[in-house]
Design a protein around this motif. Structure first.
Motif, PDB file in Angstrom:
ATOM      1  N   GLU A 247       0.469   9.736   6.555  1.00  0.00           N
ATOM      2  CA  GLU A 247      -0.476   9.293   5.531  1.00  0.00           C
ATOM      3  C   GLU A 247       0.257   8.829   4.277  1.00  0.00           C
ATOM      4  O   GLU A 247      -0.125   7.828   3.665  1.00  0.00           O
TER       5      GLU A 247
ATOM      6  N   GLU B  73      -7.935   7.327   7.625  1.00  0.00           N
ATOM      7  CA  GLU B  73      -8.642   6.279   6.911  1.00  0.00           C
ATOM      8  C   GLU B  73      -7.638   5.396   6.193  1.00  0.00           C
ATOM      9  O   GLU B  73      -6.542   5.842   5.843  1.00  0.00           O
ATOM     10  N   ALA B  74      -8.025   4.166   5.965  1.00  0.00           N
ATOM     11  CA  ALA B  74      -7.160   3.248   5.224  1.00  0.00           C
ATOM     12  C   ALA B  74      -6.958   3.787   3.811  1.00  0.00           C
ATOM     13  O   ALA B  74      -7.922   4.212   3.168  1.00  0.00           O
TER      14      ALA B  74
ATOM     15  N   GLU C 212      -6.624   3.864  -0.105  1.00  0.00           N
ATOM     16  CA  GLU C 212      -7.262   3.051  -1.136  1.00  0.00           C
ATOM     17  C   GLU C 212      -6.503   3.230  -2.441  1.00  0.00           C
ATOM     18  O   GLU C 212      -6.279   4.354  -2.885  1.00  0.00           O
TER      19      GLU C 212
END
Length: 167
Positions: A22, A77-78, A80
């Motif tokens: 991540e 998740e992408a 941000e």
């Protein structure tokens, strides 16, 4: 490799592995943020750090393989980036590194409590690495503060960070 009580650490080691992945993704997205602002020095610097995080992930992967523990790669998740300024970007990166540090410390404490000396020793490298990362990004924020936010600030910030290179 035989490790006393090591099986208890497998889920937490997998969490750390995924945390490094991540972090790498966050660095890649931060590099893209810099690219959109023509800050190629920061972009290159952050791409180097993304690769470093992938190296950290591979260390966890190899350790889990050595112990013959299952590996679970989580969906992610992408990342941000909500930053408007380089200072906000590097402050977000520092916060990300602080979270990684907290996770490493928690795993180190647990390994010690479990009597898992091999994992405790393995994690010491990460303890030292995280101290270096937090110091580095704290220093970057100090430099950004010294440069200020004048009309050419991004140019000087980019130039300063590019000069830091990546070890």
């Amino acid at each position: 490799m035989t490790v006393t009580n090591a099986g208890a650490m497998a889920p937490q080691l997998n969490e750390l592995l995924n945390g490094e992945m991540e972090a790498a993704r966050f660095y890649f997205q931060a590099a893209a943020w810099c690219n959109q602002r023509n800050m190629s020095g920061c972009q290159t610097f952050l791409l180097g750090h993304a690769n470093e995080e992938l190296d950290h992930m591979r260390r966890f992967l190899a350790y889990l393989f050595d112990l013959d523990f299952p590996v679970k790669i989580d969906g992610m998740e992408a990342p941000e980036i909500k930053a408007e300024t380089p200072r906000e970007l590097f402050a977000a990166i520092l916060e990300t590194e602080k979270q990684v540090t907290r996770n490493i410390y928690a795993a180190t404490t647990r390994a010690e409590e479990e009597g898992d000396h091999a994992t405790f020793e393995f994690l010491q490298w990460f303890v030292r690495e995280q101290r270096e990362e937090e110091t580095l990004f704290g220093d970057i924020l100090d430099k950004i503060d010294l440069i200020g936010d004048g009309p050419h600030a991004n140019y000087y910030i980019d130039r300063e960070i590019a000069g830091m290179g990546h070890e």
